[in-house]
Design a protein around this motif. Structure first.
Motif, mmCIF file in Angstrom:
data_model
loop_
_atom_site.group_PDB
_atom_site.id
_atom_site.type_symbol
_atom_site.label_atom_id
_atom_site.label_comp_id
_atom_site.label_asym_id
_atom_site.label_seq_id
_atom_site.Cartn_x
_atom_site.Cartn_y
_atom_site.Cartn_z
ATOM 1 N N GLU A 86 0.802 -1.257 0.096
ATOM 2 C CA GLU A 86 0.083 0.098 0.037
ATOM 3 C C GLU A 86 0.827 1.299 -0.168
ATOM 4 O O GLU A 86 0.560 2.354 -0.852
ATOM 5 C CB GLU A 86 -1.005 0.029 1.377
ATOM 6 C CG GLU A 86 -1.999 -1.160 1.239
ATOM 7 C CD GLU A 86 -3.121 -0.983 2.395
ATOM 8 O OE1 GLU A 86 -2.714 -0.150 3.293
ATOM 9 O OE2 GLU A 86 -3.983 -1.960 2.367
ATOM 10 N N GLU A 89 2.162 1.821 -3.524
ATOM 11 C CA GLU A 89 1.224 2.294 -4.339
ATOM 12 C C GLU A 89 0.939 3.682 -3.834
ATOM 13 O O GLU A 89 1.134 4.679 -4.915
ATOM 14 C CB GLU A 89 -0.029 1.550 -4.091
ATOM 15 C CG GLU A 89 -1.026 1.942 -5.030
ATOM 16 C CD GLU A 89 -2.677 1.497 -4.738
ATOM 17 O OE1 GLU A 89 -3.097 1.276 -5.864
ATOM 18 O OE2 GLU A 89 -2.743 0.740 -3.765
ATOM 19 N N ILE A 138 -8.368 5.683 -9.628
ATOM 20 C CA ILE A 138 -7.633 5.044 -8.512
ATOM 21 C C ILE A 138 -8.326 5.411 -7.345
ATOM 22 O O ILE A 138 -8.727 4.491 -6.318
ATOM 23 C CB ILE A 138 -6.265 5.576 -8.483
ATOM 24 C CG1 ILE A 138 -5.355 4.941 -9.519
ATOM 25 C CG2 ILE A 138 -5.336 5.276 -7.160
ATOM 26 C CD1 ILE A 138 -3.995 5.862 -9.683
ATOM 27 N N LYS A 142 -9.789 2.620 -4.831
ATOM 28 C CA LYS A 142 -9.560 2.454 -3.448
ATOM 29 C C LYS A 142 -10.591 3.032 -2.362
ATOM 30 O O LYS A 142 -10.283 2.420 -1.122
ATOM 31 C CB LYS A 142 -8.349 3.279 -3.214
ATOM 32 C CG LYS A 142 -7.273 3.236 -4.146
ATOM 33 C CD LYS A 142 -6.347 2.223 -3.653
ATOM 34 C CE LYS A 142 -5.570 2.724 -2.237
ATOM 35 N NZ LYS A 142 -4.606 1.502 -1.790
#
Length: 207
Positions: A86, A89, A138, A142
């Motif tokens: 994470e 990312e 994104i 998410k």
């Protein structure tokens, strides 16, 4: 003993604003060293790694790229993830955010009329739609923020960079077409500590 922070940047908002937001969020004291616009690149190159600003000194260690600067401060104020993938990312998202900011700033600083018009057309037709659409997707994937269901250091980076992007572009690029990105921008700026920082400093903003 708490680290001693020194943030060095040029005398305009720029990418350093994301770092200032994170310091404000955590209530961390730091020395804000501002270099005037008339300082030459040669003078800067003599004093910092790779000759580019901003840089962040943490005691005797110099961080010289905005992504690790934001990550480091974000970690110290509790806005990072405990899961390595994470964090990777979030680092990739933040790198893309700063990449967008650099492209906009390249257009802003271009003095040749025809080159500037070409860069503006590329921003309007290709770069903004591509970057902002990808960021929006994104955030949707998410759960609303780059950090999932809560604001992360990457969300703060985004909001800080977009202050400059919209400041030099002279128009809103988020609200109508990118509701999740607008929510990130709005919610970061509604964090009490960041809101107080902006209220205190917005009158001095330069682009």
């Amino acid at each position: 003993m708490a680290p001693v922070y020194k943030l060095k940047s040029y005398d305009y908002v720029g990418v350093a604003e994301s770092i200032r937001y994170l310091f404000a969020y955590g209530g961390i004291q730091y020395e804000n060293i501002v270099l005037k616009k008339d300082i030459t690149i040669t003078e800067v190159q003599k004093t910092i790694p790779f000759g580019k600003l901003p840089v962040l000194a943490v005691n005797d260690t110099i961080l010289f790229h905005p992504v690790p600067m934001c990550w480091y401060v974000g970690k110290n104020v509790g806005l990072t993830s405990d899961i390595d993938i994470e964090e990777a990312e979030l680092g990739a998202i933040s790198a893309a955010v700063f990449d967008l900011g650099e492209k906009v700033f390249q257009w802003y600083l271009e003095e040749d009329k025809y080159k500037k018009e070409k860069l503006e057309s590329e921003l309007q037709e290709d770069i903004y739609p591509k970057y902002l659409t990808d960021f929006e997707e994104i955030a949707q994937k998410k759960g609303g923020y780059f950090g999932g269901k809560k604001i992360s250091w990457s969300d703060v980076c985004f909001a800080g960079v977009l202050v400059t992007v919209q400041g030099v572009w002279k128009k809103d690029v988020l609200q109508k077409q990118y509701p999740l990105l607008y929510q990130i921008y709005r919610d970061v700026h509604n964090i009490p500590a960041i809101k107080a920082y902006v209220s205190k400093n917005v009158a001095t903003y330069k682009y």
